[in-house]
Write a protein that holds these residues in place. Structure first.
Motif, short mmCIF file in Angstrom:
data_model
loop_
_atom_site.label_atom_id
_atom_site.label_comp_id
_atom_site.label_asym_id
_atom_site.label_seq_id
_atom_site.Cartn_x
_atom_site.Cartn_y
_atom_site.Cartn_z
N GLY A 139 35.28 -25.54 -32.33
CA GLY A 139 34.19 -24.51 -32.97
C GLY A 139 34.78 -24.14 -34.36
O GLY A 139 36.06 -24.60 -34.56
N ALA A 140 33.95 -23.53 -35.17
CA ALA A 140 34.32 -23.28 -36.39
C ALA A 140 35.60 -22.16 -36.49
O ALA A 140 36.30 -22.11 -37.37
N THR A 141 35.57 -21.48 -35.49
CA THR A 141 36.81 -20.47 -35.37
C THR A 141 37.99 -21.23 -35.26
O THR A 141 39.01 -20.98 -36.09
N ASN A 144 38.48 -23.16 -38.85
CA ASN A 144 39.07 -22.33 -39.71
C ASN A 144 40.53 -21.87 -39.29
O ASN A 144 41.52 -21.77 -40.38
N HIS A 182 33.73 -14.45 -42.63
CA HIS A 182 33.28 -14.44 -41.22
C HIS A 182 34.28 -13.66 -40.35
O HIS A 182 35.52 -13.64 -40.75
N SER A 184 35.71 -14.58 -37.77
CA SER A 184 36.74 -15.53 -37.26
C SER A 184 37.90 -15.56 -38.14
O SER A 184 38.76 -16.10 -37.90
N VAL A 238 26.51 -15.13 -42.77
CA VAL A 238 25.68 -14.92 -41.55
C VAL A 238 24.62 -14.17 -41.67
O VAL A 238 23.47 -14.28 -41.29
N ASP A 263 34.71 -22.12 -45.54
CA ASP A 263 33.92 -21.80 -44.39
C ASP A 263 32.53 -22.19 -44.68
O ASP A 263 31.76 -21.16 -45.08
N ALA A 265 30.53 -23.08 -42.09
CA ALA A 265 30.20 -23.53 -40.65
C ALA A 265 28.95 -23.91 -40.50
O ALA A 265 28.53 -24.87 -39.79
N PHE A 266 27.67 -23.37 -40.96
CA PHE A 266 26.25 -23.84 -40.76
C PHE A 266 25.85 -24.08 -42.27
O PHE A 266 24.94 -25.17 -42.33
N ASP A 292 30.81 -26.38 -38.69
CA ASP A 292 30.30 -26.43 -37.25
C ASP A 292 29.25 -27.68 -36.81
O ASP A 292 28.22 -27.51 -37.58
C1 PLP Z 1 29.52 -19.20 -36.36
C2 PLP Z 1 30.47 -19.14 -37.66
C3 PLP Z 1 31.85 -18.96 -37.50
C4 PLP Z 1 32.54 -19.30 -36.08
O1 PLP Z 1 32.14 -20.19 -35.35
P1 PLP Z 1 32.37 -20.72 -33.85
O2 PLP Z 1 31.65 -22.10 -33.57
O3 PLP Z 1 31.65 -19.42 -33.16
O4 PLP Z 1 33.87 -20.62 -33.51
C5 PLP Z 1 32.86 -19.05 -38.37
N1 PLP Z 1 32.18 -18.80 -39.75
C6 PLP Z 1 30.96 -18.81 -40.01
C7 PLP Z 1 30.37 -18.71 -41.26
C8 PLP Z 1 29.81 -19.01 -38.97
O5 PLP Z 1 28.72 -18.98 -39.14
#
Ligand code: PLP
Length: 470
Positions: A139-141, A144, A182, A184, A238, A263, A265-266, A292
């Motif tokens: 996952g993104a955590t 990162n 984020h 994380s 987010v 980061d 992630a999305f 992610d």
């Molecule tokens: C969701 C998210 C994360 C963490 O992602 P996980 O998949 O829940 O570990 C980190 N950074 C951003 C910007 C996110 O949206």
């Protein structure tokens, strides 16, 4: 062999067929079921002494646990940034389990070749050049965390120490700078022995922005007086999906010594839409990048990718070779690149989805979700009882109550929406206000779903006249 196991072995094809039938029923009805089921607690039972066989286990699961599962894979679950699982991705995921490969690289299997091919596809999708190599993580955590672990090793290199050998203490206090990181990121800093307190937030741009003020970032770097640092740039926050100016930040590297982690992630998926691709301009200049996949690529949990230009540092941090064998050379096995040693072949669902729908299919999901967020945003702006808290920049609608927006009232609004069974949104706090977020990232969501969400929110807010879209 235990009789239940022997029996299952003899009926394996029928068992898989039962699981298929059950999954097909669950998934095809997902748009009609309540998005979140009424809260009821299922009591834990003791460990079975003798099992009931897989068919029996399926029956017990269907009876005791399945009714409480949320429709998080469905079209109106808009909490967090959740995504679903495309048909091809589910197919790939089932086969991942059926094949049960251990994708370490040293496994005498073509599995790591498939992972490398998928990584190449993703690199291209996100506009990263050949200098970036990557690996799948959960996952993104974790992505990162891996990126920041490389940053930590790089800081050591600047100071003439090998953190992977002597430990993080040799670095002394580390400076990590970011605008709207984020949650994380501090978690990763805690894991890495850098410490949550070493994250310093840099002011963001004025006017309701979440993007870092690059001039203030330059000031912060200047104040370090030549000490190397880590900058975490955010490509998609987010709450309002704001993007740091990645190109401008990367240009600061000419004047200051820092590791640039992005980061994305999305937000990285903005690169798929020509209208929004400029938001990720400059991402290739990053030292490490997080994206992610279980969010906007719509593959099942859990999957993300991490990229870096510094594979040498990655091997130093994560290698699992016996010291007398030295560091791996050439194309290192994945076991030397990630926190895991044994690892699931999590590339397979992504491979399936990209093979099935290509760039165009995944671009369509992104563009449709963005259009839906806009539609909901316009609808909410037209409801007297509600107030948009930020312009809809990409796929998230952040809004609150127009009147008194106490925590209690806003959370009650979120609960009322959930209890209607129509949608699920998650609360947040933004610009000094308690608020709700609706994040669009599911491949199944339609315009009708979007209007149902608007109607549910409008009703829950006590508006006398439910709106019906724009
Ligand atoms: C969701 C998210 C994360 C963490 O992602 P996980 O998949 O829940 O570990 C980190 N950074 C951003 C910007 C996110 O949206």
């Amino acid at each position: 062999m235990h009789p239940a196991l022997a029996d299952d072995l003899s009926r394996l094809p029928e068992l898989l067929q039962s699981a298929r039938d059950f999954a097909a029923r669950e998934v095809s009805g997902i748009g009609d079921r309540p998005v979140v089921p009424p809260a009821e607690t299922t009591k834990a039972r003791p460990l079975p002494a003798e099992g009931v066989g897989a068919e029996g286990a399926l029956a017990r699961f269907a009876e005791r646990w399945a009714p409480g599962f949320s429709a998080s894979a469905g079209p109106r679950y808009l909490g967090f940034v959740t995504g679903g699982a495309t048909p091809a991705a589910v197919t790939g995921d089932w086969l991942t389990s059926a094949y049960d490969q251990n994708a370490t690289g040293g496994d005498a299997s073509s599995a790591s070749g498939l992972e490398r091919e998928t990584l190449g596809w993703l690199r291209e999708l996100f506009g990263l050049g050949e200098a970036h190599s990557g690996a799948f993580v959960t996952g993104a955590t974790v992505s990162n965390t891996v990126g920041l672990a490389l940053a930590r090793e790089w800081l050591g290199e600047r100071l003439g120490v090998r953190v992977s050998e002597v430990g993080a203490a040799a670095l002394g206090p580390v400076d990590v700078l970011s605008g709207s990181p984020h949650s994380s990121i501090p978690k990763a800093l805690s894991v890495l022995g850098i410490g949550r307190d070493r994250l310093r937030t840099v002011p963001v741009l004025p006017g309701g922005r979440e993007a870092v003020d690059v001039a203030r970032l330059a000031d912060a770097l200047e104040a370090l007086d030549g000490r190397p640092a880590v900058v975490v740039a955010n490509a998609g926050t987010v709450n309002t999906v704001d993007f740091d100016d990645l190109r401008a930040i990367a240009e600061l590297k000419e004047r200051y010594d820092f590791w640039l982690h992005v980061d994305a992630a999305f937000g990285g998926f903005a690169a798929l839409s020509p209208e929004h691709a400029h938001l990720t301009d400059g991402i290739d200049a990053a030292d490490s990048v997080c994206v992610d996949l279980h969010k906007w690529l719509n593959v099942p949990y859990d999957a993300a990718v991490q990229f870096t230009r510094h594979r040498n540092l990655q091997v130093r941090v994560f290698h699992n070779a016996s010291p007398y064998l030295g560091l791996p050379t050439g194309e290192p096995d994945f076991v030397h690149l990630t926190p895991e040693n044994s690892r699931r072949l999590r590339a397979l669902p992504s491979w399936f989805s990209l093979a099935a729908y290509g760039r165009a299919g995944h671009r369509e999901i992104v563009e449709r979700n963005v259009a839906q967020a806009r539609r909901l945003g316009e609808g909410i702006a037209a409801v007297r009882e509600l107030r948009l808290l930020a312009p809809v920049r990409l796929n998230v609608v952040c809004f609150t109550l127009a009147g008194s927006a106490t925590r209690e009232r806003v959370h009650a609004l979120g609960r009322a929406v959930a209890e209607s069974g129509e949608a699920f949104l998650t609360p947040t706090f933004y610009e000094g206000a308690h608020a709700l977020r609706a994040a669009f990232s599911n491949w199944r969501t339609s315009e009708t779903d979007t209007d149902r969400v608007l109607e549910a929110v409008t009703r829950a807010a006590g508006s006398p006249r439910p709106a019906t879209g724009s």
